[in-house]
Motif scaffolding. Structure first.
Motif, PDB file in Angstrom:
ATOM      1  N   LEU A  24       0.320  -6.570  -9.514  1.00  0.00           N
ATOM      2  CA  LEU A  24       0.372  -5.881 -10.742  1.00  0.00           C
ATOM      3  C   LEU A  24       0.009  -4.343 -10.732  1.00  0.00           C
ATOM      4  N   SER A  25      -0.864  -4.236  -9.716  1.00  0.00           N
ATOM      5  CA  SER A  25      -1.298  -2.865  -9.287  1.00  0.00           C
ATOM      6  C   SER A  25      -0.032  -1.974  -9.059  1.00  0.00           C
ATOM      7  N   ILE A  26       0.886  -2.249  -8.587  1.00  0.00           N
ATOM      8  CA  ILE A  26       1.997  -1.413  -8.141  1.00  0.00           C
ATOM      9  C   ILE A  26       2.719  -1.504  -9.584  1.00  0.00           C
ATOM     10  N   VAL A  27       2.939  -2.687 -10.549  1.00  0.00           N
ATOM     11  CA  VAL A  27       3.444  -2.541 -11.382  1.00  0.00           C
ATOM     12  C   VAL A  27       2.959  -1.575 -12.727  1.00  0.00           C
ATOM     13  N   ARG A  28       1.555  -1.462 -12.671  1.00  0.00           N
ATOM     14  CA  ARG A  28       0.939  -0.416 -13.514  1.00  0.00           C
ATOM     15  C   ARG A  28       0.955   1.190 -13.013  1.00  0.00           C
ATOM     16  N   ALA A  29       1.080   1.221 -11.570  1.00  0.00           N
ATOM     17  CA  ALA A  29       1.449   2.415 -11.077  1.00  0.00           C
ATOM     18  C   ALA A  29       2.657   3.077 -11.379  1.00  0.00           C
ATOM     19  N   VAL A  30       3.888   1.883 -11.178  1.00  0.00           N
ATOM     20  CA  VAL A  30       5.050   2.549 -11.516  1.00  0.00           C
ATOM     21  C   VAL A  30       5.234   2.944 -12.869  1.00  0.00           C
ATOM     22  N   ASN A  89       8.123  -7.239  -8.872  1.00  0.00           N
ATOM     23  CA  ASN A  89       6.512  -7.681  -8.733  1.00  0.00           C
ATOM     24  C   ASN A  89       6.476  -8.683 -10.066  1.00  0.00           C
ATOM     25  N   LEU A  90       6.814  -8.353 -11.282  1.00  0.00           N
ATOM     26  CA  LEU A  90       6.573  -9.131 -12.295  1.00  0.00           C
ATOM     27  C   LEU A  90       7.071 -10.565 -12.242  1.00  0.00           C
ATOM     28  N   VAL A  91       8.382 -10.724 -11.836  1.00  0.00           N
ATOM     29  CA  VAL A  91       9.059 -11.878 -11.880  1.00  0.00           C
ATOM     30  C   VAL A  91       8.250 -12.782 -10.716  1.00  0.00           C
ATOM     31  N   GLU A  92       8.200 -12.054  -9.543  1.00  0.00           N
ATOM     32  CA  GLU A  92       7.641 -12.820  -8.265  1.00  0.00           C
ATOM     33  C   GLU A  92       6.121 -13.218  -8.590  1.00  0.00           C
ATOM     34  N   ASN A  93       5.518 -12.430  -9.375  1.00  0.00           N
ATOM     35  CA  ASN A  93       3.924 -12.899  -9.549  1.00  0.00           C
ATOM     36  C   ASN A  93       4.109 -14.067 -10.745  1.00  0.00           C
ATOM     37  N   LEU A 135       0.893  -1.271  -0.142  1.00  0.00           N
ATOM     38  CA  LEU A 135      -0.139  -0.106   0.146  1.00  0.00           C
ATOM     39  C   LEU A 135       0.763   1.023   0.045  1.00  0.00           C
ATOM     40  N   LEU A 136       1.953   1.171   0.718  1.00  0.00           N
ATOM     41  CA  LEU A 136       2.865   2.254   0.831  1.00  0.00           C
ATOM     42  C   LEU A 136       3.394   2.579  -0.794  1.00  0.00           C
ATOM     43  N   LEU A 137       4.092   1.430  -1.087  1.00  0.00           N
ATOM     44  CA  LEU A 137       4.717   1.645  -2.614  1.00  0.00           C
ATOM     45  C   LEU A 137       3.587   2.214  -3.581  1.00  0.00           C
ATOM     46  N   LEU A 138       2.503   1.569  -3.467  1.00  0.00           N
ATOM     47  CA  LEU A 138       1.139   1.958  -4.398  1.00  0.00           C
ATOM     48  C   LEU A 138       1.020   3.460  -4.235  1.00  0.00           C
ATOM     49  N   ALA A 139       1.095   4.000  -2.945  1.00  0.00           N
ATOM     50  CA  ALA A 139       0.839   5.340  -2.719  1.00  0.00           C
ATOM     51  C   ALA A 139       2.032   6.170  -3.278  1.00  0.00           C
ATOM     52  N   PRO A 190      -7.916  -7.417 -17.505  1.00  0.00           N
ATOM     53  CA  PRO A 190      -8.013  -6.187 -16.858  1.00  0.00           C
ATOM     54  C   PRO A 190      -8.274  -6.158 -15.462  1.00  0.00           C
ATOM     55  N   THR A 191      -8.914  -7.003 -14.675  1.00  0.00           N
ATOM     56  CA  THR A 191      -9.101  -6.945 -13.454  1.00  0.00           C
ATOM     57  C   THR A 191      -7.996  -7.259 -12.559  1.00  0.00           C
ATOM     58  N   LEU A 192      -6.919  -7.973 -13.363  1.00  0.00           N
ATOM     59  CA  LEU A 192      -5.919  -8.447 -12.408  1.00  0.00           C
ATOM     60  C   LEU A 192      -4.834  -7.019 -12.043  1.00  0.00           C
ATOM     61  N   PHE A 193      -5.074  -5.970 -12.588  1.00  0.00           N
ATOM     62  CA  PHE A 193      -4.352  -4.763 -12.448  1.00  0.00           C
ATOM     63  C   PHE A 193      -4.949  -3.777 -11.282  1.00  0.00           C
ATOM     64  N   GLU A 194      -6.309  -4.169 -10.949  1.00  0.00           N
ATOM     65  CA  GLU A 194      -6.961  -3.366 -10.083  1.00  0.00           C
ATOM     66  C   GLU A 194      -6.519  -4.061  -8.489  1.00  0.00           C
ATOM     67  N   PRO A 195      -6.199  -3.094  -7.394  1.00  0.00           N
ATOM     68  CA  PRO A 195      -5.954  -3.456  -6.007  1.00  0.00           C
ATOM     69  C   PRO A 195      -6.719  -4.610  -5.620  1.00  0.00           C
ATOM     70  N   PHE A 196      -6.052  -5.299  -4.954  1.00  0.00           N
ATOM     71  CA  PHE A 196      -6.800  -6.417  -4.155  1.00  0.00           C
ATOM     72  C   PHE A 196      -7.673  -7.362  -5.052  1.00  0.00           C
ATOM     73  N   ARG A 197      -7.235  -7.412  -6.276  1.00  0.00           N
ATOM     74  CA  ARG A 197      -8.087  -8.429  -7.099  1.00  0.00           C
ATOM     75  C   ARG A 197      -7.028  -9.438  -7.559  1.00  0.00           C
ATOM     76  N   ARG A 198      -7.411 -10.502  -7.459  1.00  0.00           N
ATOM     77  CA  ARG A 198      -6.698 -11.904  -7.819  1.00  0.00           C
ATOM     78  C   ARG A 198      -7.427 -12.716  -8.506  1.00  0.00           C
TER      79      ARG A 198
END
Length: 421
Positions: A382-388, A313-317, A251-255, A358-366
């Motif tokens: 993936l939300s952090i990936v899109r934000a970065v 995050n991409l590799v870990e995912n 959450l901190l990184l996303l913000a 498309p829903t995979l990039f939303e926060p808390f969506r799995r």
């Protein structure tokens, strides 16, 4: 034989507003000009006489009463001089009448033909001035539209809200519209800023009790008198605590990544990919996933730490959502055709429906029915990936892989370096 193509004129409702206003101005001017020309012609026809009456002959009557048998007096012919030539009065009358009729016809024809030409020329000039006036009138509306378009084209919802129209000029309807738009954008900007501050502050506040709880559990586990049940319970509590810490860190990184990156340095994504693959080698080995690294020079600019988090995050995912032992993961970096950088991560795994991507990039969506907080993560990767990516003016896309799994591609802009001096 091919038929000739018909020229299709644009429909009036498809024309720009400036063109429609110009047509309205020009049409009204031409209509008023035609009416004025017609009224002038009618008045001209009523005022100009159709012809003059002339006395052809003058009879000179004799004095007294003529005696029987006396012949009547012959009419006396009169002459006038026209252009130095002596002409009999009857012939002159006819000639003058013809000249007057010809003059009337020429004047009427000149009024209609030349007046029509002048009307068309002046109408064209009026339409040109109408085009200029319409442009001046619609200039504030174009400014409003361009500002709204820049805000809508921002890579993230909260970006671009610092834009303001700040229209100057008289307090008319257009300025009221611009001021109302500025007020709306300002409120949205405050709302997004407040949301980001709330997430950051809440995450910081939650870190303290989690850190304290982890310390207490570790102390209880490492006591000499701790039984096996206490140690097993402590391990479970530490695992739960670690998941919560990952959630808060995400959450901190996303913000933070929602903010625009102002200071950018040159970065080669190939170096970051090599570094991240080395960091995650142990996790991939434990999961039985074979990682294939394909790196080529991929220069870009930005924040190296955020870009490393993006690749991590991409590799870990790809490792956590793989098909288990025997699965593969391909991580590649290359230069884009426009000079930017491309990072592509392809992993094997379960089948993914296109409408789920498309829903995979939303926060808390799995994907699937996994809970938000589980051993596979908190649903923020993936939300952090899109934000970065958006913070670096880049894009991220995903598509299902044939046979199962996912293909995620991140495209970053080229490094816009400037020559020294």
């Amino acid at each position: 034989m091919a038929r000739p193509r018909r020229l299709r004129l644009p429909r009036p409702d498809k024309l720009p507003l400036r063109a429609r206003l110009t047509l309205i101005y020009g049409g009204l001017f031409m209509a008023a000009g035609v009416v004025l020309l017609g009224v002038t012609y009618v008045l001209f026809e009523q005022q100009v006489p159709k012809g003059a009456k002339f006395i052809d002959t003058v009879e000179k009557a004799p004095t007294g009463t003529p005696s029987p048998g006396t012949p009547r007096a012959q009419p006396e012919e009169r002459f006038i001089t026209v252009d130095g030539e002596r002409t009999r009065l009857p012939d002159t009358a006819v000639a003058l009448k013809r000249q007057q009729d010809a003059l009337n016809d020429a004047a009427a024809t000149s009024l209609l033909s030349q007046g029509g030409i002048v009307l068309v020329v002046v109408g064209g000039v009026a339409a040109g001035f109408g085009w200029l006036v319409a442009g001046r009138v619609l200039a504030p509306l174009r400014q409003v539209t361009e500002t709204a378009r820049r805000i809508a084209a921002a890579p993230a919802a909260g970006r671009g809200l610092h834009e303001r129209i700040a229209l100057s000029g008289p307090q008319d309807e257009v300025k009221d519209l611009a001021d109302t738009f500025d007020t709306m954008v300002e409120r949205l900007d405050r709302s997004f800023d407040g949301q980001r501050r709330f997430v950051a502050n809440a995450s910081h506040e939650l870190r303290t009790p989690l850190t304290l709880g982890r310390a207490l559990v570790e102390v209880a586990m490492h006591r000499r008198t701790a039984s096996e049940d206490v140690q097993r319970l402590g391990e479970d509590l530490l695992e739960i605590n670690l998941r919560h810490e990952r959630l808060i860190g995400g959450l901190l990184l996303l913000a933070d990544s929602e903010n625009e990156v102002t200071e950018r340095l040159p970065v080669d994504m190939a170096d970051i990919v090599t570094h991240v693959v080395g960091q995650t080698a142990a996790e991939a080995g434990a999961a039985g996933v074979t990682v294939h690294e394909e790196t080529a020079e991929a220069p870009t600019s930005g924040n190296a730490l955020l870009l490393e988090r993006l690749v991590h995050n991409l590799v870990e995912n790809g490792i956590r959502h793989n098909s288990g032992p025997g699965g593969t993961l391909r991580v590649a970096s290359r230069a884009a055709p426009d000079g930017g950088a491309v990072v592509e991560v392809v992993n094997t795994g379960p089948l993914v429906a296109p409408f789920d991507v498309p829903t995979l990039f939303e926060p808390f969506r799995r994907l699937g029915r996994d809970r938000v907080i589980s051993a596979k993560g908190a649903g923020l990767g993936l939300s952090i990936v899109r934000a970065v990516a958006r913070a670096h003016d880049g894009t991220v896309t995903a598509r299902p892989r044939d046979g199962g799994g996912l293909v995620v591609t991140v495209t970053l802009p080229p490094w816009a370096h400037t020559a020294p001096g």
